[in-house]
Structures are given as structure tokens and as C-alpha cells.
Design a protein around this motif. Structure first.
Motif, PDB file in Angstrom:
ATOM      1  N   ALA A   1       4.760  18.151  -1.465  1.00  0.00           N
ATOM      2  CA  ALA A   1       3.416  17.813  -0.988  1.00  0.00           C
ATOM      3  C   ALA A   1       3.138  16.325  -1.152  1.00  0.00           C
ATOM      4  CB  ALA A   1       2.375  18.636  -1.748  1.00  0.00           C
ATOM      5  N   GLY A   2       3.539  15.759  -2.302  1.00  0.00           N
ATOM      6  CA  GLY A   2       3.321  14.334  -2.522  1.00  0.00           C
ATOM      7  C   GLY A   2       4.112  13.470  -1.560  1.00  0.00           C
ATOM      8  N   ALA A   3       5.366  13.845  -1.297  1.00  0.00           N
ATOM      9  CA  ALA A   3       6.186  13.067  -0.369  1.00  0.00           C
ATOM     10  C   ALA A   3       5.651  13.164   1.055  1.00  0.00           C
ATOM     11  CB  ALA A   3       7.632  13.550  -0.428  1.00  0.00           C
ATOM     12  N   THR A   4       5.175  14.346   1.435  1.00  0.00           N
ATOM     13  CA  THR A   4       4.593  14.500   2.774  1.00  0.00           C
ATOM     14  C   THR A   4       3.366  13.619   2.938  1.00  0.00           C
ATOM     15  OG1 THR A   4       5.398  16.783   2.880  1.00  0.00           O
ATOM     16  CG2 THR A   4       3.640  16.160   4.401  1.00  0.00           C
ATOM     17  N   ALA A   5       2.487  13.645   1.931  1.00  0.00           N
ATOM     18  CA  ALA A   5       1.297  12.792   1.995  1.00  0.00           C
ATOM     19  C   ALA A   5       1.681  11.315   1.996  1.00  0.00           C
ATOM     20  CB  ALA A   5       0.382  13.106   0.811  1.00  0.00           C
ATOM     21  N   TRP A   6       2.681  10.960   1.213  1.00  0.00           N
ATOM     22  CA  TRP A   6       3.152   9.571   1.165  1.00  0.00           C
ATOM     23  C   TRP A   6       3.651   9.124   2.539  1.00  0.00           C
ATOM     24  CZ3 TRP A   6       8.090   7.846  -1.967  1.00  0.00           C
ATOM     25  CH2 TRP A   6       8.176   6.447  -1.949  1.00  0.00           C
ATOM     26  N   PHE A   7       4.414   9.975   3.205  1.00  0.00           N
ATOM     27  CA  PHE A   7       4.939   9.616   4.521  1.00  0.00           C
ATOM     28  C   PHE A   7       3.817   9.510   5.551  1.00  0.00           C
ATOM     29  CE2 PHE A   7       6.452  11.034   8.714  1.00  0.00           C
ATOM     30  CZ  PHE A   7       7.344  10.006   8.988  1.00  0.00           C
ATOM     31  N   VAL A   8       2.888  10.464   5.537  1.00  0.00           N
ATOM     32  CA  VAL A   8       1.773  10.414   6.491  1.00  0.00           C
ATOM     33  C   VAL A   8       0.965   9.140   6.297  1.00  0.00           C
ATOM     34  CG1 VAL A   8      -0.394  11.530   7.156  1.00  0.00           C
ATOM     35  CG2 VAL A   8       1.651  12.915   6.751  1.00  0.00           C
ATOM     36  N   PHE A   9       0.687   8.811   5.044  1.00  0.00           N
ATOM     37  CA  PHE A   9      -0.066   7.592   4.755  1.00  0.00           C
ATOM     38  C   PHE A   9       0.690   6.362   5.251  1.00  0.00           C
ATOM     39  CE2 PHE A   9      -0.913   4.018   1.901  1.00  0.00           C
ATOM     40  CZ  PHE A   9      -2.287   3.915   1.997  1.00  0.00           C
TER      41      PHE A   9
ATOM     42  N   LEU B   1       0.830  -1.206   0.000  1.00  0.00           N
ATOM     43  CA  LEU B   1       0.000   0.000   0.000  1.00  0.00           C
ATOM     44  C   LEU B   1       0.864   1.256   0.000  1.00  0.00           C
ATOM     45  CD1 LEU B   1      -2.851  -0.978   2.496  1.00  0.00           C
ATOM     46  CD2 LEU B   1      -3.041  -0.687   0.030  1.00  0.00           C
ATOM     47  N   SER B   2       1.937   1.242   0.784  1.00  0.00           N
ATOM     48  CA  SER B   2       2.842   2.388   0.797  1.00  0.00           C
ATOM     49  C   SER B   2       3.495   2.587  -0.568  1.00  0.00           C
ATOM     50  CB  SER B   2       3.912   2.193   1.871  1.00  0.00           C
ATOM     51  OG  SER B   2       4.890   3.212   1.800  1.00  0.00           O
TER      52      SER B   2
ATOM     53  N   MET C   1      11.925   9.818   1.349  1.00  0.00           N
ATOM     54  CA  MET C   1      10.799   9.929   0.420  1.00  0.00           C
ATOM     55  C   MET C   1      10.816  11.270  -0.310  1.00  0.00           C
ATOM     56  SD  MET C   1       7.669   8.221   2.600  1.00  0.00           S
ATOM     57  CE  MET C   1       7.551   6.441   2.810  1.00  0.00           C
ATOM     58  N   VAL C   2      11.102  12.335   0.432  1.00  0.00           N
ATOM     59  CA  VAL C   2      11.185  13.656  -0.200  1.00  0.00           C
ATOM     60  C   VAL C   2      12.296  13.678  -1.239  1.00  0.00           C
ATOM     61  CG1 VAL C   2      11.766  16.075   0.205  1.00  0.00           C
ATOM     62  CG2 VAL C   2      10.175  14.911   1.732  1.00  0.00           C
ATOM     63  N   GLY C   3      13.469  13.157  -0.870  1.00  0.00           N
ATOM     64  CA  GLY C   3      14.584  13.144  -1.812  1.00  0.00           C
ATOM     65  C   GLY C   3      14.291  12.336  -3.055  1.00  0.00           C
ATOM     66  N   LEU C   4      13.638  11.184  -2.885  1.00  0.00           N
ATOM     67  CA  LEU C   4      13.350  10.334  -4.040  1.00  0.00           C
ATOM     68  C   LEU C   4      12.365  11.003  -4.992  1.00  0.00           C
ATOM     69  CD1 LEU C   4      13.701   7.599  -5.441  1.00  0.00           C
ATOM     70  CD2 LEU C   4      11.794   6.736  -4.062  1.00  0.00           C
ATOM     71  N   LEU C   5      11.271  11.535  -4.450  1.00  0.00           N
ATOM     72  CA  LEU C   5      10.281  12.167  -5.327  1.00  0.00           C
ATOM     73  C   LEU C   5      10.838  13.426  -5.980  1.00  0.00           C
ATOM     74  CD1 LEU C   5       6.693  11.907  -3.793  1.00  0.00           C
ATOM     75  CD2 LEU C   5       7.734  10.606  -5.630  1.00  0.00           C
ATOM     76  N   LEU C   6      11.631  14.202  -5.243  1.00  0.00           N
ATOM     77  CA  LEU C   6      12.234  15.390  -5.845  1.00  0.00           C
ATOM     78  C   LEU C   6      13.174  15.011  -6.985  1.00  0.00           C
ATOM     79  CD1 LEU C   6      13.069  17.685  -2.779  1.00  0.00           C
ATOM     80  CD2 LEU C   6      11.445  18.158  -4.612  1.00  0.00           C
ATOM     81  N   ALA C   7      13.990  13.988  -6.773  1.00  0.00           N
ATOM     82  CA  ALA C   7      14.932  13.574  -7.814  1.00  0.00           C
ATOM     83  C   ALA C   7      14.197  13.098  -9.059  1.00  0.00           C
ATOM     84  CB  ALA C   7      15.846  12.474  -7.275  1.00  0.00           C
ATOM     85  N   LEU C   8      13.198  12.239  -8.877  1.00  0.00           N
ATOM     86  CA  LEU C   8      12.475  11.703 -10.030  1.00  0.00           C
ATOM     87  C   LEU C   8      11.658  12.787 -10.731  1.00  0.00           C
ATOM     88  CD1 LEU C   8      11.264   8.307  -8.512  1.00  0.00           C
ATOM     89  CD2 LEU C   8      13.163   8.677 -10.088  1.00  0.00           C
ATOM     90  N   ALA C   9      11.041  13.670  -9.951  1.00  0.00           N
ATOM     91  CA  ALA C   9      10.207  14.715 -10.556  1.00  0.00           C
ATOM     92  C   ALA C   9      11.055  15.756 -11.265  1.00  0.00           C
ATOM     93  CB  ALA C   9       9.345  15.373  -9.478  1.00  0.00           C
ATOM     94  N   TRP C  10      12.135  16.211 -10.642  1.00  0.00           N
ATOM     95  CA  TRP C  10      12.969  17.236 -11.269  1.00  0.00           C
ATOM     96  C   TRP C  10      13.718  16.694 -12.486  1.00  0.00           C
ATOM     97  CZ3 TRP C  10      14.993  19.764  -6.139  1.00  0.00           C
ATOM     98  CH2 TRP C  10      14.148  20.828  -5.806  1.00  0.00           C
ATOM     99  N   GLY C  11      14.134  15.444 -12.434  1.00  0.00           N
ATOM    100  CA  GLY C  11      14.769  14.869 -13.614  1.00  0.00           C
ATOM    101  C   GLY C  11      13.822  14.827 -14.802  1.00  0.00           C
ATOM    102  N   PHE C  12      12.586  14.424 -14.546  1.00  0.00           N
ATOM    103  CA  PHE C  12      11.570  14.389 -15.607  1.00  0.00           C
ATOM    104  C   PHE C  12      11.286  15.794 -16.123  1.00  0.00           C
ATOM    105  CE2 PHE C  12       7.170  14.586 -17.011  1.00  0.00           C
ATOM    106  CZ  PHE C  12       7.062  13.471 -17.834  1.00  0.00           C
TER     107      PHE C  12
END
Length: 561
Positions: free
Chosen positions: A405-413, A345-346, A436-447
Motif C-alpha cells: 500500500a505504501g509503495a503504491t501510494a508513493w508511486f501515485v504521488f 518530494l518523491s 518502489m514495491v521491491g525496495l519497500l518490501l525489502a526494507l520492511a521485511w528485513g526490519f
């Protein structure tokens, strides 16, 4: 010429609320409600509704032991299915195909010259293109009304049900308008709109079982299930009521809402966003579907909805697939959710947030040509920089806000799932949030950097070569034998789609990975995650240099002129 004559020659502006006198609506009403076309459609709707009404009532009165009130209710569900087909399928397809046809024929460009607000034009198309389908729905409703009144159905129940049906129809018609405005081919617009509606009633229920509960409220299903006992005869209704005792009620951050109100609330936010998209395209045909500010707010709103509907389901166990199956089959023994369900689920929540980020990046990131056009406009207006929220401005910072925002919601969930009463003693360290923040930032900024530097064609090729091919190769390798699983894990880790799932399996202590991949998953996640971070940094540096070079060239050319 007198002053009165001058006033009479002025173009008349129509308010957006005056739908009956809206010229666009009246045009379609005159063309689609003619006797030759509209009359046939209305006749077929009456014929189909009359057949279902007569057949079901005949069976209810003559072939069953139902009392008269129960027998009167038997046509209600078949009639509602017919009405949903008319509005959801036929109406949405007509809106999407008609909008594409109008754009291909140049009518849209002509309509831009009308002295009407963009909102009035959008509403004219929204209600005008499917006007025949609304007429077909209207002539079938008296049959339903007969069954509702004679069957003794509570007016509050059926009024809420039909309010959500109409709200859902408007949402799907908005979807058709946006599809017709974006998709160039009329046939593809038709198929896309039908596919979206079909997916809402097939794929979305499966997403609800994986923690993305809020998406089922984009359909009529929740309120239909709530109203079903009132629409059925007494014996089937009692069985449905018994099964509904195990179904959870909708809660939004533990606030009780009725199915009808929450469904309308969820759909209204999406309809307003679609309306904003259409108005932007009416104002300027080359503009992005959404502005950066609205897109960021809408992304955060989606995350809030996801958390608000998913978190209350954790305590009851309704969020876990195994518990959901046991709830639907009361005879099955009660069982606690497995640990791997929390990990999955995570990972799925993180993957969905990443895909959502990519979708929003495609909407708000300017192409190289759009950036040049924006700089030319800025130079002509005497500005030395682009507006920070304009379409031509970089979306780098905005995508970063969405990723946070997405990483924060992901962590809370993740924290609420893992630390729930179902898994006593489990703790999610705060350091997981940083990863989680680092991973989403890296993937999003690279894209985002790839998209802004090289355009959508490069992103499409990267999606195939980096996103899909590693998954295919890894699946083939993993099918050879168990000894190839570590290699398959490393290969599939090259795809950004696997990294949120890998992160959940690596960062959570609750994860109990098979021995063959227990070492490969964390190492592959760390390696490919760091590589994504380096790629994001390189992309950010290259993007900054490219935009500075473009700004310098355009400003120097403006000074020479």
C-alpha cells in the motif's frame, strides 16, 4: 433474602454515554474540583481571562480608532490563546501524568475489576483526569462569548472554530492517555505528551510544506486561519483577507470541504484509533496497542489521507516549497517549481512511508516471549496453530500488505508530481512502481524479521549502527571536499533512511544530480537495495524456520502433558 434485595446487591453497570454518573469521572471531579485545588485553578483562569479582556478592550476603545464592534473583538485572540494553553498543554500533561501515576499505584489493575465496559472506563479517564482544565476553560468562555456577540462575529464562524478547538483538545487528551498507558515513567509521559503537542504546531507545519499536507489538520491552525478575518477588527481583517487570496482551500481528491469539517474528519479517525488502543489495553494489559487488521486498515487510511490532500495541491503549485514562498509574499515574481523539488518530494514521501511502516511493525510484531505465550494458550485450547490475526501470530504478511500500500501510494504521488503540467514531457515509467514495491518490501521485511526473531533490543542496536552511524560518517566525509562526495554517498547508502531518496534520484529521469554524485547515487542505491533484498530473504527464511521449530516444540510438549 428477598428477590428485591438480591437485585439491589447486583453490581450496577454504567453505560459509556453516562459520563456524569461514571464512577471514574465522579472520582476525579470530586478530587480535582475541590476548593483548595480546583478553586485556585478556576480563580487563576478567571483572573487571567479578566485581565486580558479588560486590557484589550481598554486599548481597543481608548487607544485606537476602532468602532465599538471592532473594539469588542480585540480580546478574542488573546483569550483563545489562553484557552488553548489550558486545554492543549495543561490538560494533556495532566492526562498523561495522571494516567502514569494511576498505573504505577496499581489503580488501573483495580479499575479492571469494575463492572464497566472498557469504553466507559476510557471515557471516565478521558474526561475525569482533565476535569479541572475543562472547568478553567468553561469560566473563560463567557469573556469570549461577550466579544463574539458584541463584536458581531457570525455564529457559524465561531461555533465551527470552537468545535474544532474542542475536537483538538480531545485528540490531544487521547494522545496523553495513550502516552500514559505506554510510557512507564511519569515525568517522561508528561514531557512526551507536551512534546507531541509542541511538535504539532512547530514540526508539522514544516511537513506540510514537504507534501505531507494532511498533518496540519491535526491542529487548530487551518480553521483558525479561515476564521481569522472574522475575529479581527476591520482594518487588520482586510489585510488578512488579502493575504488569504493566495492561500489554497482544502481539497480532498478535488472534493471541496470546509476547513472545519475536514479537520474534524481527520482528527476523528485518529481519536477512534487511540480509543481502540486504550480499550485493547483495558481488556488485556499485555496486548498490542493495535490488532493487525486495524493497524493495516489505519496505515492504508493514512496513505489515502496523504494522497487526498497532496494531489490537489500539485496543479496549483501549493505543494512545491518555492511556489509556497512566492504565494505568501505576493510581491515576489511568479516562478515555476524546480525539477529537484519533484525529486525531493518523491524521496520524502517514500521516506515517510518507510518510517511509518517501521512504526506499525513495532506495534504489531510479537516478541519471542509473546509468541511463546501465544503458543501455550493455543496448546491449552487444543489448537494446532495460532489465530492468523492474533497478537502472537507473525506480522510478516501484514507488513507486506502495508508495504504494498505504501509503495503504491508513493508511486501515485511521484507520477502525479513528475507528470504534472509544471514539467511538460516528463514521464514516470510503470517499471518504477516495481522498483518502489521491491525496495519497500525489502526494507520492511528485513526490519520485521529482525524484530520478530531477536526483539526490540536488537532493533535498537541496528538503528544506531546501521541507521544512524552511516549517516554520521557520510556527513563527515562529505564535508572534507567535493571529491569525497561519491564516497559519502556510498557510505550513507548503508542506512535504510537514505534509500527512498536515492531511489527517487535514480529512477526518475527528471533528476538532475550533480556531476560528482550522478554515478554514485544509482550504483549505491542498486547495491544497497539488493543487499537489503538478500537480508529480507534471509530473514524470512530464518523467521519461518524459527516459528516452525517453536510450533513443533510447543505442540510436542502439549501432547506429552
Amino acid at each position: 433474602m428477598s428477590e428485591e434485595d438480591m437485585i439491589s446487591l447486583r453490581p450496577r453497570r454504567h453505560g459509556w454515554w453516562a459520563i456524569p454518573v461514571n464512577p471514574i469521572f465522579r472520582r476525579y471531579a470530586c478530587s480535582r474540583l475541590r476548593l483548595r485545588g480546583g478553586g485556585v485553578g478556576v480563580f487563576l483562569a478567571v483572573l487571567g481571562a479578566g485581565f486580558l479582556f479588560a486590557l484589550c478592550r481598554s486599548i481597543g476603545f481608548n487607544r485606537t480608532d476602532y468602532d465599538p464592534m471592532d473594539a469588542e473583538r480585540t480580546p478574542l485572540i488573546p483569550l483563545m490563546v489562553l484557552q488553548c494553553v489550558i486545554l492543549f498543554a495543561l490538560g494533556t500533561a495532566q492526562v498523561a501524568g495522571g494516567m502514569t501515576g494511576e498505573r504505577d499505584e496499581g489503580v488501573i489493575d483495580y479499575q479492571r475489576l469494575l463492572p464497566m465496559s472498557p469504553l466507559a472506563k476510557v471515557l471516565g479517564f478521558l474526561f475525569g483526569l482533565p476535569v479541572r482544565e475543562w472547568a478553567m476553560f468553561a469560566v473563560t468562555f463567557p469573556f469570549s462569548l461577550w466579544g463574539l456577540v458584541k463584536g458581531g462575529v457570525d455564529p457559524v464562524v465561531w461555533m465551527r472554530l470552537y468545535a474544532v478547538l474542542i475536537s483538538s483538545a480531545l485528540l490531544y487528551h487521547f494522545t496523553g492517555l495513550v502516552t500514559g498507558m505506554v510510557v512507564k515513567n511519569r515525568r517522561w509521559a508528561f514531557l512526551t505528551s507536551i512534546g507531541l503537542v509542541f511538535g504539532l504546531y512547530t514540526v508539522v507545519p514544516q511537513l506540510a510544506k514537504l507534501g505531507l499536507v494532511t498533518f496540519k489538520y491535526l491542529t487548530i491552525v487551518p480553521i483558525f486561519e479561515e476564521s481569522l478575518p472574522s475575529l479581527l477588527p476591520e482594518v487588520p481583517a482586510s489585510m488578512v483577507k488579502l493575504s488569504q487570496r493566495w492561500l489554497p482551500t482544502v481539497k480532498f481528491f478535488n472534493l471541496d470541504f470546509s476547513e472545519a469539517w475536514f479537520t474534524v474528519f481527520s482528527q476523528l479517525g485518529l481519536m477512534l484509533t487511540f480509543l481502540r488502543m486504550l480499550c485493547r489495553r483495558w481488556e488485556r494489559t499485555e496486548s498490542h496497542l493495535l490488532g493487525k487488521t486495524w493497524a493495516t486498515g489505519f496505515f492504508i487510511w493514512i496513505q489515502v489521507l496523504l494522497l487526498g490532500t497532496a494531489l490537489p495541491e500539485i496543479g496549483t503549485g501549493g505543494l512545491f516549497p518555492s511556489r509556497g514562498m512566492g504565494r505568501l509574499i505576493p510581491m515576489m515574481p511568479d516562478r515555476a517549481p524546480e525539477k529537484f523539488e519533484a525529486v525531493w518530494l518523491s524521496g520524502i514521501y517514500g521516506l515517510f512511508s518507510l518510517v511509518l511502516l517501521y512504526g506499525f511493525a513495532l506495534m504489531v510484531t510479537p516478541s519471542p516471549d509473546r509468541q511463546l505465550a501465544g503458543w501455550r494458550r493455543a496448546v491449552k485450547q487444543g489448537r494446532s496453530r495460532l489465530p492468523w490475526s492474533g497478537d502472537a501470530a507473525t506480522s510478516f504478511g501484514w507488513i507486506g500488505i502495508m508495504a504494498l500500500a505504501g509503495a503504491t501510494a508513493w508511486f501515485v504521488f511521484t507520477q502525479r508530481v513528475v507528470e504534472s503540467d509544471w514539467f511538460p514531457g516528463q514521464v514516470v515509467p510503470q517499471s518504477v512502481a516495481g522498483w518502489m514495491v521491491g525496495l519497500l518490501l525489502a526494507l520492511a521485511w528485513g526490519f520485521q524479521a529482525l524484530l520478530e526473531l531477536h526483539g526490540r533490543r536488537a532493533v535498537f542496536m541496528a538503528a544506531i549502527l546501521v541507521g544512524a552511524v552511516p549517516l554520521m560518517v557520510g556527513a563527515v566525509l562529505g564535508s572534507i571536499s567535493d571529491s569525497w562526495w561519491p564516497t559519502a554517498v556510498w557510505v550513507m547508502g548503508a542506512s535504510p533512511m537514505t534509500l527512498p531518496v536515492y531511489a527517487a534520484g535514480s529512477l526518475l529521469q527528471i533528476a538532475e544530480l550533480p556531476a560528482s554524485v550522478a554515478r554514485a547515487v544509482p550504483r549505491a542505491c542498486a547495491f544497497w537495495g539488493m543487499l537489503a533484498g538478500f537480508a529480507a530473504v534471509w530473514g524470512a527464511v530464518s523467521l519461518r524456520a524459527s516459528r516452525q521449530r517453536m510450533a513443533q516444540i510447543m505442540l510436542e510438549s502439549g501432547e506429552k502433558e
